[in-house]
Design an enzyme around this catalytic site. Structure first.
Site, mmCIF file in Angstrom:
data_model
loop_
_atom_site.group_PDB
_atom_site.id
_atom_site.type_symbol
_atom_site.label_atom_id
_atom_site.label_comp_id
_atom_site.label_asym_id
_atom_site.label_seq_id
_atom_site.Cartn_x
_atom_site.Cartn_y
_atom_site.Cartn_z
ATOM 1 N N ARG A 185 34.749 39.785 57.710
ATOM 2 C CA ARG A 185 33.989 40.321 58.851
ATOM 3 C C ARG A 185 33.263 39.233 59.620
ATOM 4 O O ARG A 185 33.072 39.344 60.808
ATOM 5 C CB ARG A 185 32.932 41.305 58.349
ATOM 6 N N LYS A 225 39.441 43.367 38.837
ATOM 7 C CA LYS A 225 38.565 44.333 38.202
ATOM 8 C C LYS A 225 37.230 44.377 38.959
ATOM 9 O O LYS A 225 36.918 43.387 39.620
ATOM 10 C CB LYS A 225 38.348 43.985 36.736
ATOM 11 N N ASP A 233 43.618 40.602 35.340
ATOM 12 C CA ASP A 233 42.589 40.364 34.330
ATOM 13 C C ASP A 233 42.710 38.880 34.022
ATOM 14 O O ASP A 233 43.703 38.450 33.395
ATOM 15 C CB ASP A 233 42.858 41.200 33.081
ATOM 16 N N HIS A 234 41.738 38.101 34.445
ATOM 17 C CA HIS A 234 41.964 36.650 34.384
ATOM 18 C C HIS A 234 42.079 36.126 32.951
ATOM 19 O O HIS A 234 42.624 35.054 32.727
ATOM 20 C CB HIS A 234 40.898 35.885 35.189
ATOM 21 N N LYS A 276 44.816 32.894 30.646
ATOM 22 C CA LYS A 276 44.374 31.758 29.833
ATOM 23 C C LYS A 276 45.494 31.356 28.864
ATOM 24 O O LYS A 276 46.165 32.214 28.292
ATOM 25 C CB LYS A 276 43.096 32.124 29.052
ATOM 26 N N GLU A 327 28.911 34.319 25.808
ATOM 27 C CA GLU A 327 28.580 33.491 26.970
ATOM 28 C C GLU A 327 27.149 32.977 26.846
ATOM 29 O O GLU A 327 26.267 33.713 26.401
ATOM 30 C CB GLU A 327 28.691 34.317 28.244
ATOM 31 N N ASP A 377 32.023 45.490 32.247
ATOM 32 C CA ASP A 377 32.326 44.166 32.783
ATOM 33 C C ASP A 377 33.291 43.376 31.888
ATOM 34 O O ASP A 377 34.118 42.616 32.387
ATOM 35 C CB ASP A 377 31.002 43.395 32.929
ATOM 36 N N HIS A 417 38.720 42.598 29.464
ATOM 37 C CA HIS A 417 39.092 41.388 28.727
ATOM 38 C C HIS A 417 39.250 41.626 27.214
ATOM 39 O O HIS A 417 40.241 41.222 26.616
ATOM 40 C CB HIS A 417 38.044 40.286 28.937
ATOM 41 N N LYS A 455 25.898 38.201 26.967
ATOM 42 C CA LYS A 455 25.391 37.099 27.787
ATOM 43 C C LYS A 455 24.154 36.523 27.108
ATOM 44 O O LYS A 455 23.484 37.212 26.353
ATOM 45 C CB LYS A 455 25.063 37.591 29.181
HETATM 46 C C1 BG6 Z 1 34.224 38.146 34.384
HETATM 47 C C2 BG6 Z 1 32.921 38.857 34.228
HETATM 48 O O1 BG6 Z 1 35.279 39.045 34.446
HETATM 49 O O2 BG6 Z 1 34.424 37.279 33.271
HETATM 50 C C3 BG6 Z 1 31.777 37.885 34.082
HETATM 51 O O3 BG6 Z 1 32.697 39.682 35.359
HETATM 52 C C4 BG6 Z 1 32.058 36.908 32.964
HETATM 53 O O4 BG6 Z 1 30.561 38.563 33.852
HETATM 54 C C5 BG6 Z 1 33.425 36.286 33.130
HETATM 55 O O5 BG6 Z 1 31.062 35.909 32.993
HETATM 56 C C6 BG6 Z 1 33.793 35.456 31.920
HETATM 57 O O6 BG6 Z 1 34.971 34.779 32.184
HETATM 58 P P1 BG6 Z 1 35.269 33.404 31.483
HETATM 59 O O7 BG6 Z 1 36.632 33.045 31.939
HETATM 60 O O8 BG6 Z 1 34.213 32.458 31.945
HETATM 61 O O9 BG6 Z 1 35.169 33.675 30.020
#
Ligand code: BG6
Length: 520
Positions: free
Chosen positions: A53, A159, A188-189, A193, A227, A246, A251, A351
């Protein structure tokens, strides 16, 4: 997921990013695309159209994106030559995501590129927008006729896929109204990995472990995603999500599926996804009155971290001062099938824990008969396999060995495989792998609608009970600790939450005591 990336396998592609001026584009997408370009893994005929935007010229946007590449590219600070080759591929289009005219203009822009290239191009529509737009963009793409080509058009969605089961079903229905499932790539990242992908190789390319990968030999499994960071600048989003939505719904569920799935018949996207979704279907449903027996939630208060003292969650920007949102979840799940009956799968994520560590620990059963004299086996422990996802990638196998000397004394030792040491190749960022797979139309590492829905279905009783009974003890763990004490009560007698296992061999002492066995 193809290991040998090469440009000649990729057709001309227009990569459209909705939310082109946003954080995800700057931090993840453009650095990943830039890194792919450095590996010569992008097609020659390639364009990025960033839509948002805000008002930007192409030059202004490129300048901002370059800063992101400087910070996040795995090649470090970008050299002028490399950037000048890459930057002209990026164009900016200002537009309102809720106006059809934005999509007509996009269609014309894509057609213009195809005309200039003299060939048809794949069109990838990436939704890097706030979730509130996820239901809108696919509708407009459909209305503008931009989704019609089943082979050449696809959509990528990040997500959260929904906020709960109902909203996930509704979102999947909106996507399905304009796109076929084969055109939809739900990212889903974690699945990008290297170690996560390596789990398939480890389990199914080696005859060694699969025969013992079952309830006869495995006592329990823990999956930890810890984390050190707090919610950072994402308090506004996170306070409405919480750790279960989250992290666990996506994950951790993906990791569970990869550990527990049956062998696939072929390396085909749907075959692998079928096997994964079977795990979720076999997961033992959690009755409302059993939620407290198999889940624990936590929220961090002020405390210490490696970086000094940090505020509690309720003091973070964008978070309500009396927020009931959980920043820690521990769960106990069972997979009711022949392979896993009664083997607990303990999942935890949080976290502001003391260490960044994502790992899966497979705890094997004790030997059926202890033939060594008790004095030989002081400190004896059953074998354990640790699959480490981050910060280092690799696998550690802990087993018993004889301590040197005249006496028979058993001591636990570790055998380590470390990606970095074993392969002379850097691991690509997860997004590189996933974006390349989207361009290749390989959906193996992406979530299918039924998988997302099955994960929500499993977790809904927990969400519902938690919502109905707000926590009275939050914050219940101090930043910099391993979460609430209560997480221990999920564990069966003799089971532990293992401390992270380092992949690098500790200098002193030797492997006389295995790392990661103490509780806290
Ligand atoms: C994300 C979450 O999908 O994954 C975050 O929204 C989280 O809250 C993150 O910190 C963690 O990803 P990675 O790759 O750093 O473990």
């Amino acid at each position: 997921m193809n290991p040998t990336k090469s440009t000649d396998q990729l057709d001309p592609t227009v990569f459209v990013i909705f939310g082109g001026a946003g954080d995800l584009t700057w931090r993840k997408l453009i650095p990943a695309l830039f890194d792919l370009s450095q590996d010569r893994s992008l097609p020659e005929k390639f364009a990025i159209i960033a839509i948002d935007r805000v008002k930007f010229s192409d030059q202004q946007l490129r300048k901002r994106l370059r800063e992101g590449v400087n910070q996040f590219s795995r090649f470090g600070k970008v050299k002028a030559g490399a950037w000048n080759q890459f930057a002209p591929h990026i164009q900016y289009q200002q537009g309102d995501f809720k106006k059809l005219s934005t999509y007509s203009a996009l269609g014309a822009q894509c057609a213009g590129l195809e005309k200039a290239w003299g060939t048809k191009a794949h069109r990838i529509y990436y939704m890097a927008t706030p979730p509130s737009m996820f239901g809108e963009i696919p509708k407009f793409l459909g209305r503008a006729g931009l989704a019609r080509d089943r082979e050449w058009a696809r959509i990528v969605i990040e997500k959260p896929i929904g906020y709960d089961l109902d909203s996930a079903l509704a979102l999947n229905a909106i996507l399905a109204a304009s796109f076929e499932e084969s055109q939809i790539f739900r990212i889903d990242h974690y699945l990008g990995k290297e170690t996560v992908q390596n789990m398939l190789a480890f389990r199914f390319a080696n005859p060694l472990f699969e025969p013992i990968w079952n309830r006869r030999y495995i006592d329990y499994v823990t999956i930890t995603v810890a984390e050190v960071v707090g919610v950072e600048h994402r308090g506004g989003y996170y306070d409405h999500a919480g750790a279960l939505r989250d992290m666990v719904q996506n994950h951790l569920m993906q990791l569970l599926c990869l550990v527990a799935m049956e062998p696939m018949v072929s390396f085909d996207a749907d075959e692998i996804r079928n096997k994964k979704v079977d795990v979720l279907h076999a997961a033992r449903p959690i009755p409302a009155d059993g939620v407290h027996l198999c889940s624990v939630r936590g929220q961090y208060g002020p405390g210490g971290s490696g970086r000094g003292s940090v505020p509690g969650y309720r003091q973070e920007e964008g978070v309500a001062p009396d927020s009931p949102t959980e920043t820690f979840v521990a769960m106990k799940l069972f997979v009711d099938n022949w392979r896993w009956q009664d083997v607990p799968f303990y999942l935890r994520t949080g976290k502001r824990l003391p260490q960044q560590a994502s790992e899966i620990s497979i705890q094997f059963r004790a030997v059926p008969h202890q033939s060594f004299p008790p004095e030989a086996s002081l400190g004896w422990q059953p074998s354990r396999l640790v699959i480490s996802i981050q910060p280092d990638e690799g696998i550690v196998l802990g087993f018993q060995a004889k301590y040197p000397g005249p006496k028979m004394q058993l001591r636990p030792v570790n055998m380590r495989f470390n990606y970095r040491e074993s392969f002379d190749a850097p691991s690509p960022d997860a997004y590189e792998t996933l974006l390349w797979d989207v361009m290749k139309r390989d959906a193996t590492l992406f979530m299918r609608a039924d998988q997302v829905e099955a994960a929500w279905r499993l977790l809904m009783p927990v969400l519902n009970v938690w919502k109905a009974t707000p926590p009275s003890d939050f914050p219940n763990y101090a930043a910099g600790t391993w979460g609430p004490e209560d997480a221990e009560r999920l564990l069966a007698l003799g089971h532990i939450w293992p401390l992270p296992t380092p992949l690098v061999r500790p200098a002193q002492p030797t492997d006389a005591r295995p790392p990661g066995r103490r509780r806290r």
